[in-house]
Design a protein around this motif. Sequence first.
Motif, mmCIF file in Angstrom:
data_model
loop_
_atom_site.group_PDB
_atom_site.id
_atom_site.type_symbol
_atom_site.label_atom_id
_atom_site.label_comp_id
_atom_site.label_asym_id
_atom_site.label_seq_id
_atom_site.Cartn_x
_atom_site.Cartn_y
_atom_site.Cartn_z
ATOM 1 N N ASP A 85 0.637 -1.233 0.435
ATOM 2 C CA ASP A 85 -0.084 -0.131 -0.154
ATOM 3 C C ASP A 85 0.446 1.519 0.392
ATOM 4 O O ASP A 85 0.510 1.697 -0.299
ATOM 5 C CB ASP A 85 -1.082 -0.191 1.035
ATOM 6 C CG ASP A 85 -2.070 1.069 1.181
ATOM 7 O OD1 ASP A 85 -2.480 1.708 -0.147
ATOM 8 O OD2 ASP A 85 -1.917 1.579 2.416
ATOM 9 N N TRP A 86 1.596 1.414 1.049
ATOM 10 C CA TRP A 86 2.541 2.822 1.176
ATOM 11 C C TRP A 86 3.651 2.579 -0.483
ATOM 12 O O TRP A 86 3.648 3.229 -1.283
ATOM 13 C CB TRP A 86 4.065 2.253 1.844
ATOM 14 C CG TRP A 86 4.618 3.563 2.201
ATOM 15 C CD1 TRP A 86 5.602 3.812 1.363
ATOM 16 C CD2 TRP A 86 4.913 4.198 3.065
ATOM 17 N NE1 TRP A 86 6.598 4.303 2.502
ATOM 18 C CE2 TRP A 86 5.836 5.386 3.126
ATOM 19 C CE3 TRP A 86 3.843 5.229 3.695
ATOM 20 C CZ2 TRP A 86 6.114 6.315 3.298
ATOM 21 C CZ3 TRP A 86 3.818 6.271 4.468
ATOM 22 C CH2 TRP A 86 4.795 6.511 4.710
ATOM 23 N N LYS A 89 1.308 3.970 -3.134
ATOM 24 C CA LYS A 89 1.171 6.045 -3.088
ATOM 25 C C LYS A 89 2.346 6.095 -3.344
ATOM 26 O O LYS A 89 2.113 7.289 -4.091
ATOM 27 C CB LYS A 89 0.771 5.830 -1.082
ATOM 28 C CG LYS A 89 -0.805 5.234 -1.151
ATOM 29 C CD LYS A 89 -0.950 5.612 -0.113
ATOM 30 C CE LYS A 89 -2.270 4.981 0.453
ATOM 31 N NZ LYS A 89 -3.495 4.913 2.057
ATOM 32 N N LYS A 92 3.127 7.019 -6.937
ATOM 33 C CA LYS A 92 1.972 7.029 -8.073
ATOM 34 C C LYS A 92 1.924 6.210 -8.357
ATOM 35 O O LYS A 92 1.218 6.431 -9.716
ATOM 36 C CB LYS A 92 2.663 8.797 -8.035
ATOM 37 C CG LYS A 92 3.230 9.388 -7.474
ATOM 38 C CD LYS A 92 3.561 10.906 -8.114
ATOM 39 C CE LYS A 92 4.668 11.426 -7.335
ATOM 40 N NZ LYS A 92 5.380 12.844 -8.696
ATOM 41 N N ASN A 95 -3.860 2.986 -4.928
ATOM 42 C CA ASN A 95 -4.033 2.985 -3.969
ATOM 43 C C ASN A 95 -4.859 1.721 -3.668
ATOM 44 O O ASN A 95 -5.592 0.735 -4.015
ATOM 45 C CB ASN A 95 -5.026 3.947 -3.474
ATOM 46 C CG ASN A 95 -4.398 5.059 -3.296
ATOM 47 O OD1 ASN A 95 -3.869 5.687 -2.853
ATOM 48 N ND2 ASN A 95 -5.390 5.981 -4.094
#
Length: 267
Positions: A85-86, A89, A92, A95
């Motif tokens: 998830d990190w 994000k 870019k 999600n």
Amino acid sequence: MTKVLKNLLAEYGYNLVALPREDIAPLMLLYKKGKDVKAVESTVDKLFAIEDAALPVIKRDNSVTTIKGEASVVFDAEAGVSALDWLLKKLKMGNLSAKAAVDISHKVAITYENVMEDKVDMLELDNFISSSEPVEGKFNSFKEKLKDSELYVITHILKSNSFSVTVEDASGTQVDVEASIKGIVDANVNVSKNKNKGVTLTHENADTSVVFAFRAQRIIYDQKSWWNVFKKKEAKFRIIDGQGIVLRADEDHATVPLMLEEQTADL
């Protein structure tokens, strides 16, 4: 609580960044915080007054063929989902969604691709540290940490703008994650399937890289010997390898102790 099950980069002397990010570079100072280290958010020359030796020049974007295919970290299910998830994000790419649910017994391996290294010359750094003195009248809190040998300086960082993900179940069988990943990432992210049922994610406009591993030197304070206590010359500093540490930031998740071969680390 989350856990790293295997860090292949430890064999090459690299420490982990708990949650990879952009703003980590050689010559940055770190300070010890429990079993972890945190960034001072300043470079070593802010603390030391330059004397006989110049600050090393950072050599950027070097290829690191020696660790090709080995820039991997294996997580338990909870940590793997958090790390994925990190990265999505930060790079870019999209999600994470509920479609990416991973069974609690699964293992998630993230392998960084297109790895580049920024570094400084170790001899030049050694020369700078050993021939410099702390700035007078400033930074008293960190000068105390310096005298307690609780400061580190980053010498090498590994960065990447793409990565691959593989998942295996409790029996060691590879789980096909292509469909789930394609439902998560943005349209401008290429998803290519690997032969081991994993997928590689690459941004078409890969202008963002995150730092996921680093090497550091611990700054050791050599106090004056008793026979030099009345001499004007100050005590000197030297550097030694800093291994088995994890760089964390305030937004990182909670840590648990884990065993990486013979070393104990936190993530």
